[in-house]
Scaffold this motif. Structure first.
Motif, mmCIF file in Angstrom:
data_model
loop_
_atom_site.group_PDB
_atom_site.id
_atom_site.type_symbol
_atom_site.label_atom_id
_atom_site.label_comp_id
_atom_site.label_asym_id
_atom_site.label_seq_id
_atom_site.Cartn_x
_atom_site.Cartn_y
_atom_site.Cartn_z
ATOM 1 N N ASP A 84 37.909 33.083 54.465
ATOM 2 C CA ASP A 84 38.133 33.743 55.752
ATOM 3 C C ASP A 84 36.803 34.258 56.309
ATOM 4 O O ASP A 84 35.797 34.344 55.603
ATOM 5 C CB ASP A 84 39.136 34.883 55.546
ATOM 6 N N TYR A 85 36.821 34.662 57.601
ATOM 7 C CA TYR A 85 35.571 35.048 58.285
ATOM 8 C C TYR A 85 35.244 36.531 58.169
ATOM 9 O O TYR A 85 34.270 36.991 58.742
ATOM 10 C CB TYR A 85 35.633 34.664 59.768
ATOM 11 N N ASP A 86 36.059 37.322 57.444
ATOM 12 C CA ASP A 86 35.744 38.748 57.308
ATOM 13 C C ASP A 86 34.875 38.978 56.068
ATOM 14 O O ASP A 86 34.435 38.040 55.412
ATOM 15 C CB ASP A 86 37.018 39.596 57.284
ATOM 16 N N VAL A 87 34.629 40.252 55.724
ATOM 17 C CA VAL A 87 33.732 40.561 54.603
ATOM 18 C C VAL A 87 34.294 40.010 53.291
ATOM 19 O O VAL A 87 33.576 39.396 52.500
ATOM 20 C CB VAL A 87 33.509 42.087 54.475
ATOM 21 N N ASP A 88 35.587 40.229 53.065
ATOM 22 C CA ASP A 88 36.192 39.761 51.817
ATOM 23 C C ASP A 88 36.067 38.239 51.694
ATOM 24 O O ASP A 88 35.726 37.706 50.638
ATOM 25 C CB ASP A 88 37.669 40.197 51.770
ATOM 26 N N GLY A 89 36.319 37.542 52.797
ATOM 27 C CA GLY A 89 36.246 36.078 52.778
ATOM 28 C C GLY A 89 34.845 35.550 52.603
ATOM 29 O O GLY A 89 34.592 34.644 51.792
ATOM 30 N N GLU A 192 45.936 44.850 42.409
ATOM 31 C CA GLU A 192 45.277 45.299 43.643
ATOM 32 C C GLU A 192 43.889 44.706 43.878
ATOM 33 O O GLU A 192 43.096 45.257 44.627
ATOM 34 C CB GLU A 192 45.201 46.828 43.661
ATOM 35 N N LEU A 193 43.570 43.590 43.236
ATOM 36 C CA LEU A 193 42.282 42.936 43.476
ATOM 37 C C LEU A 193 42.164 42.525 44.946
ATOM 38 O O LEU A 193 43.157 42.192 45.583
ATOM 39 C CB LEU A 193 42.149 41.690 42.601
ATOM 40 N N CYS A 194 40.944 42.518 45.471
ATOM 41 C CA CYS A 194 40.707 41.928 46.788
ATOM 42 C C CYS A 194 40.499 40.418 46.586
ATOM 43 O O CYS A 194 40.511 39.927 45.449
ATOM 44 C CB CYS A 194 39.485 42.563 47.447
ATOM 45 N N GLY A 195 40.303 39.685 47.676
ATOM 46 C CA GLY A 195 40.104 38.241 47.566
ATOM 47 C C GLY A 195 38.886 37.892 46.723
ATOM 48 O O GLY A 195 38.915 36.979 45.895
ATOM 49 N N CYS A 196 37.800 38.632 46.935
ATOM 50 C CA CYS A 196 36.574 38.382 46.167
ATOM 51 C C CYS A 196 36.799 38.710 44.693
ATOM 52 O O CYS A 196 36.230 38.068 43.808
ATOM 53 C CB CYS A 196 35.429 39.207 46.750
ATOM 54 N N GLY A 197 37.665 39.703 44.427
ATOM 55 C CA GLY A 197 38.009 40.041 43.043
ATOM 56 C C GLY A 197 38.749 38.913 42.363
ATOM 57 O O GLY A 197 38.495 38.594 41.186
ATOM 58 N N VAL A 198 39.666 38.255 43.092
ATOM 59 C CA VAL A 198 40.372 37.087 42.538
ATOM 60 C C VAL A 198 39.364 35.960 42.289
ATOM 61 O O VAL A 198 39.408 35.279 41.260
ATOM 62 C CB VAL A 198 41.511 36.627 43.479
ATOM 63 N N GLY A 199 38.424 35.788 43.227
ATOM 64 C CA GLY A 199 37.358 34.798 43.034
ATOM 65 C C GLY A 199 36.537 35.090 41.793
ATOM 66 O O GLY A 199 36.176 34.178 41.032
#
Length: 562
Positions: A84-89, A192-199
């Motif tokens: 995604d285009y936000d910070v997490d993405g 409760e991981l963020c997307g980057c945490g799953v990465g």
């Protein structure tokens, strides 16, 4: 503001923890509020260890994901890292692509255009993959609801691995593997991981197959901490460990791109709050104003001179973003007032010319002003798109679910979401959203609340207390900075308004028998009459330190006064 004092724990529990840790009752009470009841729990809280992170293979789909990536490398397939285009993405894409490229060259990155493609996996992105002979897409911070897009990819012979943290819908996409701890049947212990945490969990699993430990991945944690801060996920459990070590990396040995951003700010040591308000908006500005790929380019750059150039460009995007956000917020406030909607349970505004890149920020600003669930719409192609923001204690995702018959698509969290609908559905949706919220919200939630951890006396604010409170950081949802209340405060006569237009309140206060302590209340200049020339007053505040001419002293960071 509503002042709510958290109920005090049983004295027996306070005594038990106080004795075990050799701390005062106040510290024991603060720890009990955070779910810490014994020595081991306190040790894990105050001394986070990378060894506390869970085995990535506990996450449903992890084995399949690792196997498919290994197969792609063995067969020399082209891999597309999509986010995604936000910070997490963008941090997720930077993390995954740079990790893979340490050992494998056939890796490309893709961030969708916010305006031409919209959120998540796009058909254009899949066409890009097909045109470039890519046979595996790793989608980060998106994909859990991309049913049609992943079906389209499969028809083109492209496999997709989904790494997401948003709530799944009733149907899951037909992906090779889905990594999302919020799946009902996923046994992963931390949800409760963020997307980057799953990465990160995926590269942790891949790294384990190469003989790497989590210590070998430490230098990726600046990206993870940035995503945790920006995505406002709870800083508890695994996120606390990742944020703690990620901040160490940010302050001691950040990647070149983050160092270039920090150098522009002239900050010495960054806290999670600094990451939220200084680093994250700049990374976000690329996707808001131009294209998220600029952020990925900055975060993966290794040449410092080049990174400084990229950071300067992003600074210009951020300046433009600030100007637009102020302009649109003013227009939205006028729209609410002209339509006499101040008394409604919701704020829903629309202008087809508003910049799609800042409507999320504007929604947050409106929520601060009117304190109610808020949606800001603009036109995107032949549809309307909106950013949604909520207030403490109200689940806006559930409210949108109650209006789903009016929507084309929606997704997000309890406090923030995005949606699209047809223009002819706008008025019907607006009425239905107001109805759903008015019928389900507790009216008390519409008055902003300050949740007070404990009442204290000024004599309790000692250097020892300040040292221990520092170790409660990093702060964030699930572990907010402690808020205290003190009664019977008196002004030393020093109180005055400071800042542009006297917006802020500066004072020095004491209680009978205590030494004076300085205080600063941002945007509390209008409350000076409650401090100056009155017999006494009560205040809620957090504690921080004020440094002046080399002397460090405790300071009350005032939140409200009465």
């Amino acid at each position: 503001m509503r002042w709510t004092i958290k109920p005090k724990h049983a004295q027996e529990a306070i005594d038990h923890l106080s004795d075990a840790l050799k701390v005062e009752d106040l510290i024991a009470q603060l720890l009990l509020q955070r779910g810490i009841t014994d020595y081991e729990g306190a040790k894990a809280f105050f001394r986070p260890e990378l060894s506390h992170l869970h085995d990535p293979f506990l996450m449903k789909g992890m084995g399949k994901a690792v196997e498919r990536i290994q197969q792609a490398m063995a067969n020399e397939e082209n891999i597309l890292v999509y986010g995604d285009y936000d910070v997490d993405g963008t941090t997720s894409v930077a993390l995954m692509s740079s990790f893979l490229m340490e050992t494998y060259p056939n890796v490309a990155t893709y961030i969708p255009d916010r305006y031409l493609e919209g959120y998540g996996i796009s058909f254009q992105g899949i066409d890009f993959a097909a045109d470039n002979d890519i046979s595996l897409i790793i989608a980060l911070d998106c994909g859990i609801k991309a049913i049609d897009q992943i079906k389209y990819a499969k028809e083109k012979g492209i496999d997709v691995i989904v790494c997401d943290h948003h709530r799944p819908g009733g149907i899951l996409p037909d992906a090779v593997a889905i990594l999302d701890p919020k799946q009902d049947d996923c046994a992963y212990p931390y949800k409760e991981l963020c997307g980057c945490g799953v990465g990160l969990k995926l590269i942790q699993a891949l790294g384990s197959k190469q003989g790497k430990t989590i210590d070998d991945l430490l230098l990726y944690l600046d990206l993870v901490a940035t995503a945790i801060a920006a995505d406002i996920v709870p800083i508890t459990g695994e996120n606390r460990v990742l944020a703690y070590y990620g901040l160490l990396v940010i302050n001691e040995n950040p990647r070149t791109g983050i160092k270039a951003l920090i150098d522009q700010t002239k900050k010495r040591e960054l806290t999670i709050t600094d990451v939220v308000f200084i680093i994250a908006p700049r990374i976000n500005a690329a996707g808001r104003m131009k294209h998220g790929q600029h952020a990925v380019t900055l975060l993966t750059e290794t040449n410092f001179a080049q990174a400084k150039q990229f950071a300067s460009e992003i600074e210009l995007f951020n300046t433009e973003r600030r100007s637009l956000d102020q302009e649109i917020t003013q227009e939205a406030l006028i729209q609410i007032q002209q339509n006499q909607e101040e008394d409604k349970f919701t704020s829903v505004v629309y202008n087809e010319n508003w910049h799609k890149g800042v409507i999320g920020i504007v929604a947050s600003r409106l929520t601060e002003t009117y304190y109610r669930p808020t949606l800001v719409f603009t036109k995107s192609g032949d549809k309307l798109t909106a950013s949604a923001r909520s207030i403490k204690g109200f689940d806006i995702y559930n409210a949108l679910e109650g209006c789903s018959d009016c929507l084309e698509q929606f997704g997000g969290h309890m406090y923030a979401a995005g949606l699209t609908l047809l223009e002819e559905q706008y008025e019907a949706f607006k009425a239905q959203f107001e109805k759903v919220v008015s019928e389900t919200i507790d009216p008390q939630l519409l008055q902003p609340e300050i949740s007070v951890d404990a009442k204290i006396g000024m004599h309790q604010i000692t250097p020892k207390l300040m040292r221990i409170l520092k170790q409660f950081a990093p702060f964030g949802p699930g572990n907010m900075m402690p808020i205290f209340m003190a009664e019977g405060l008196k002004d030393t006569g020093y109180a005055r308004c400071v800042g542009e237009g006297g917006k802020h309140l500066k004072c020095s206060v004491y209680q009978s028998g205590s030494n004076p302590i300085g205080g600063i209340g941002f945007n509390l200049g209008n409350k000076i009459d409650k401090v100056k020339g009155v017999q006494s007053f009560d205040a809620v505040f957090s504690l921080d330190e004020n440094e002046w001419k080399g002397t460090v002293s405790p300071q009350l960071k005032l939140r409200d006064i009465r």
